[in-house]
Each structure stands twice: as C-alpha cells, then as structure tokens.
Design a protein around this motif. Structure first.
Motif, PDB file in Angstrom:
ATOM      1  N   LEU A  33       0.829  -1.201   0.000  1.00  0.00           N
ATOM      2  CA  LEU A  33       0.000   0.000   0.000  1.00  0.00           C
ATOM      3  C   LEU A  33       0.867   1.256   0.000  1.00  0.00           C
ATOM      4  O   LEU A  33       0.551   2.247  -0.671  1.00  0.00           O
ATOM      5  CB  LEU A  33      -0.923  -0.003   1.223  1.00  0.00           C
ATOM      6  CG  LEU A  33      -1.982   1.100   1.294  1.00  0.00           C
ATOM      7  CD1 LEU A  33      -2.921   1.017   0.097  1.00  0.00           C
ATOM      8  CD2 LEU A  33      -2.768   1.000   2.590  1.00  0.00           C
ATOM      9  N   LEU A  34       1.976   1.210   0.738  1.00  0.00           N
ATOM     10  CA  LEU A  34       2.889   2.355   0.778  1.00  0.00           C
ATOM     11  C   LEU A  34       3.506   2.632  -0.589  1.00  0.00           C
ATOM     12  O   LEU A  34       3.831   3.780  -0.914  1.00  0.00           O
ATOM     13  CB  LEU A  34       4.012   2.102   1.788  1.00  0.00           C
ATOM     14  CG  LEU A  34       3.662   2.168   3.270  1.00  0.00           C
ATOM     15  CD1 LEU A  34       4.876   1.789   4.105  1.00  0.00           C
ATOM     16  CD2 LEU A  34       3.169   3.551   3.658  1.00  0.00           C
ATOM     17  N   THR A  35       3.708   1.589  -1.372  1.00  0.00           N
ATOM     18  CA  THR A  35       4.369   1.733  -2.671  1.00  0.00           C
ATOM     19  C   THR A  35       3.367   1.715  -3.820  1.00  0.00           C
ATOM     20  O   THR A  35       3.733   1.448  -4.964  1.00  0.00           O
ATOM     21  CB  THR A  35       5.391   0.604  -2.880  1.00  0.00           C
ATOM     22  OG1 THR A  35       4.725  -0.669  -2.788  1.00  0.00           O
ATOM     23  CG2 THR A  35       6.478   0.661  -1.829  1.00  0.00           C
ATOM     24  N   ARG A  36       2.139   2.009  -3.511  1.00  0.00           N
ATOM     25  CA  ARG A  36       1.093   1.973  -4.534  1.00  0.00           C
ATOM     26  C   ARG A  36       1.305   3.082  -5.565  1.00  0.00           C
ATOM     27  O   ARG A  36       1.477   4.249  -5.207  1.00  0.00           O
ATOM     28  CB  ARG A  36      -0.271   2.142  -3.876  1.00  0.00           C
ATOM     29  CG  ARG A  36      -1.442   2.087  -4.845  1.00  0.00           C
ATOM     30  CD  ARG A  36      -2.747   2.278  -4.102  1.00  0.00           C
ATOM     31  NE  ARG A  36      -3.883   2.284  -5.006  1.00  0.00           N
ATOM     32  CZ  ARG A  36      -5.135   2.501  -4.631  1.00  0.00           C
ATOM     33  NH1 ARG A  36      -5.395   2.726  -3.349  1.00  0.00           N
ATOM     34  NH2 ARG A  36      -6.111   2.497  -5.508  1.00  0.00           N
ATOM     35  N   PRO A  37       1.292   2.746  -6.854  1.00  0.00           N
ATOM     36  CA  PRO A  37       1.444   3.771  -7.895  1.00  0.00           C
ATOM     37  C   PRO A  37       0.352   4.832  -7.795  1.00  0.00           C
ATOM     38  O   PRO A  37      -0.802   4.532  -7.495  1.00  0.00           O
ATOM     39  CB  PRO A  37       1.305   2.972  -9.198  1.00  0.00           C
ATOM     40  CG  PRO A  37       1.682   1.576  -8.831  1.00  0.00           C
ATOM     41  CD  PRO A  37       1.202   1.389  -7.419  1.00  0.00           C
ATOM     42  N   GLY A  38       0.748   6.071  -8.034  1.00  0.00           N
ATOM     43  CA  GLY A  38      -0.214   7.164  -7.993  1.00  0.00           C
ATOM     44  C   GLY A  38      -0.203   7.931  -6.690  1.00  0.00           C
ATOM     45  O   GLY A  38      -0.732   9.039  -6.614  1.00  0.00           O
ATOM     46  N   PRO A  40       1.431  10.237  -3.717  1.00  0.00           N
ATOM     47  CA  PRO A  40       2.457  11.283  -3.734  1.00  0.00           C
ATOM     48  C   PRO A  40       3.826  10.716  -3.374  1.00  0.00           C
ATOM     49  O   PRO A  40       3.967   9.945  -2.429  1.00  0.00           O
ATOM     50  CB  PRO A  40       1.968  12.267  -2.655  1.00  0.00           C
ATOM     51  CG  PRO A  40       0.493  12.044  -2.585  1.00  0.00           C
ATOM     52  CD  PRO A  40       0.300  10.577  -2.847  1.00  0.00           C
ATOM     53  N   GLY A  41       4.819  11.088  -4.151  1.00  0.00           N
ATOM     54  CA  GLY A  41       6.174  10.632  -3.870  1.00  0.00           C
ATOM     55  C   GLY A  41       6.498   9.280  -4.463  1.00  0.00           C
ATOM     56  O   GLY A  41       7.603   8.770  -4.288  1.00  0.00           O
ATOM     57  N   PHE A  42       5.537   8.682  -5.187  1.00  0.00           N
ATOM     58  CA  PHE A  42       5.811   7.366  -5.769  1.00  0.00           C
ATOM     59  C   PHE A  42       6.892   7.482  -6.834  1.00  0.00           C
ATOM     60  O   PHE A  42       6.914   8.415  -7.634  1.00  0.00           O
ATOM     61  CB  PHE A  42       4.538   6.788  -6.387  1.00  0.00           C
ATOM     62  CG  PHE A  42       4.768   5.513  -7.154  1.00  0.00           C
ATOM     63  CD1 PHE A  42       4.921   4.322  -6.482  1.00  0.00           C
ATOM     64  CD2 PHE A  42       4.859   5.530  -8.536  1.00  0.00           C
ATOM     65  CE1 PHE A  42       5.144   3.143  -7.175  1.00  0.00           C
ATOM     66  CE2 PHE A  42       5.084   4.358  -9.239  1.00  0.00           C
ATOM     67  CZ  PHE A  42       5.223   3.167  -8.555  1.00  0.00           C
ATOM     68  N   SER A  43       7.794   6.514  -6.834  1.00  0.00           N
ATOM     69  CA  SER A  43       8.864   6.474  -7.822  1.00  0.00           C
ATOM     70  C   SER A  43       8.735   5.213  -8.660  1.00  0.00           C
ATOM     71  O   SER A  43       8.426   4.141  -8.143  1.00  0.00           O
ATOM     72  CB  SER A  43      10.237   6.489  -7.131  1.00  0.00           C
ATOM     73  OG  SER A  43      11.258   6.223  -8.071  1.00  0.00           O
ATOM     74  N   ARG A  44       8.977   5.337  -9.939  1.00  0.00           N
ATOM     75  CA  ARG A  44       8.933   4.174 -10.820  1.00  0.00           C
ATOM     76  C   ARG A  44       9.965   3.125 -10.417  1.00  0.00           C
ATOM     77  O   ARG A  44       9.833   1.952 -10.750  1.00  0.00           O
ATOM     78  CB  ARG A  44       9.180   4.608 -12.267  1.00  0.00           C
ATOM     79  CG  ARG A  44       7.961   5.240 -12.917  1.00  0.00           C
ATOM     80  CD  ARG A  44       6.882   4.201 -13.112  1.00  0.00           C
ATOM     81  NE  ARG A  44       5.625   4.808 -13.551  1.00  0.00           N
ATOM     82  CZ  ARG A  44       4.494   4.143 -13.666  1.00  0.00           C
ATOM     83  NH1 ARG A  44       4.450   2.871 -13.342  1.00  0.00           N
ATOM     84  NH2 ARG A  44       3.392   4.744 -14.066  1.00  0.00           N
ATOM     85  N   ASP A  45      10.994   3.549  -9.703  1.00  0.00           N
ATOM     86  CA  ASP A  45      12.004   2.593  -9.256  1.00  0.00           C
ATOM     87  C   ASP A  45      11.417   1.560  -8.301  1.00  0.00           C
ATOM     88  O   ASP A  45      11.967   0.477  -8.120  1.00  0.00           O
ATOM     89  CB  ASP A  45      13.157   3.324  -8.553  1.00  0.00           C
ATOM     90  CG  ASP A  45      13.945   4.196  -9.519  1.00  0.00           C
ATOM     91  OD1 ASP A  45      14.128   3.758 -10.672  1.00  0.00           O
ATOM     92  OD2 ASP A  45      14.354   5.288  -9.131  1.00  0.00           O
TER      93      ASP A  45
END
Length: 250
Positions: A33-38, A40-45
């Motif tokens: 959930l923390l790394t969910r795309p979309g 704020p602050g999400f990185s494609r990495d």
C-alpha cells in the motif's frame, strides 16, 4: 504433568507461529500500500520491488499454513494426546466434530482464500493486490475464533475486537517495518545515488502510520490485559498471565 506441559508448549508455539505469519502477511500488504502507484512521492524505481514482495507474501503464507496445521495437532494432543497417540482419525475428529474444529475450518478457509489471492498476484491479475489485502483482513478477522476471546465470560465481542485490532496494529507497525527494512532497503540499495530519493517518501509516509499502529498495539494490549488479569499474581499463576509476561519480555 510433563504431558500437560508439553501440550501447553505445543499450543503456545502454534499460536506464536500463527501470529508471526499474520503479522508478516499484514506487513506485506501494508508495504504494498505504501508503494502503490499514484500516491504522492511514488517512484517508478519501486516497481522493481514487486518480485521480492510476491516472494515474501508466499513465505508468509507458507508459515501460516504450517501454523494452521500445527494448531490442529496441538489442539488434538491437548485433547487426546495425554492418553493415546495422536492419529489421523483423532485429527479428523477434532477438526470435524468439535466446535473448535468448526472454527478452525473457517480459519483454514481464510488462509486458502489468501493463497488464491496470492496466485492472482503472481499472475499479475488486475487489482489482485487489493484482493490479497482483503483476504489478509479475513485471516485476521477469523483469528480470535480459536483463541481465548471465545472463552471470555463477559461476552466475546469486546475481546474479539481487541484481538483483531491488536494483530492488525502489530502487522501494520512491526510487519510493515520488517518488510521495509528487509525488502525495501535491500532492493533500493541497488539504485545508487537515487537511494535516498526513493526511500525518503516511504519513510515519511510510514512514520505517522507506525506511530498510530504502535499506540493502538499498546492500547489494545493494555485493555486486553485488564479483561483477563484481576490480580497481579495472575501474571505468573495463569497461562494467559505467563504468556503476557513472555510477550512483554520479548
């Protein structure tokens, strides 16, 4: 007396394995959930973490399956093992002809549901992580069915809610932190100079969640202790009290 002690050890170990598996499972869902795309602050990495996260979910499920089987064996031994060897027939009797067994079957079905959701995650089916998270909540929600909450004389609703909240809080805090450290940091270390830029949004996002979960964990634990402990000496004179002391020590 030795047999009774062994039965207590089996029951306690099976419960600890179950809780560990659930905390790990919730942690995987929390980290996803923390790394969910979309967000704020999400990185494609962060997309590169998917494979590691799927493996961790699988390992958590394996642990939970083993713990579920161990609980059945421990309960059967506690019921019959003091007088006769535990056999397949006795395992069947406990799992299909007792109230505890009926509840255990519900818990097993919840684990199977999580496993099916995990397969969908592996196949990259749309919204499969959402299904996995929902299945994890079902696992958490069924956990009190074979625990001390069902035997509370003042009604089962409050102790069940407290146990569910306690497990969820432990998973969100400790489980997610474990996944963040073991999966996130290990993977992000390969990003070189971008490491800090990728990690910082996750830490910022997780910090208030962790504080809330830690407070919930302490609060639900304290209220639960008040329900079952009337006098201080019960901490070392009762099974629940000794288990509580062991948990506090750890």
């Amino acid at each position: 007396m030795a047999g009774e002690t062994y039965a207590l050890v089996l029951l306690s170990a099976a419960k600890w394995l179950t809780d560990l598996g659930i905390v790990w499972l919730v942690g995987v869902s929390g980290f996803r959930l923390l790394t969910r795309p979309g967000w704020p602050g999400f990185s494609r990495d962060l997309v590169g973490l998917e494979g590691r996260l799927v493996r961790y979910a699988g390992l958590a499920l394996l642990l939970l399956v083993a713990a579920t089987v161990a609980r059945l064996y421990a309960q059967t031994y506690a019921s019959f093992g003091l007088d006769e060897p535990v056999t397949g027939e006795l395992l069947r009797v406990v799992s299909t002809q007792t109230r505890w067994g009926d509840r255990w079957v519900v818990q097993g079905a919840a684990v199977v549901l999580s496993a099916l959701a995990w397969v969908l995650v592996m196949l990259r089916v749309g919204r499969s992580w959402l299904l996995f998270g929902a299945a994890t909540l079902v696992v958490v929600g069924t956990t009190p069915l074979t625990g001390h909450a069902m035997g509370y004389s003042g009604g089962v609703l409050l102790p069940m809610v407290l146990q569910i909240g306690h497990l969820l809080a432990a998973g969100v805090w400790i489980g997610t932190l474990f996944v963040l450290l073991s999966v996130g940091l290990r993977s992000m270390a390969s990003y070189g100079p971008k490491h800090g830029l990728v990690l910082a949004p996750l830490v910022d996002r997780f910090s208030p969640v962790a504080l809330t979960a830690a407070g919930t964990l302490a609060g639900t634990g304290a209220v639960t202790a008040l329900l079952y402990i009337d006098e201080v000496q019960q901490l070392w004179q009762t099974v629940y009290g000794r288990a509580l002391l062991a948990k506090i020590t750890l």
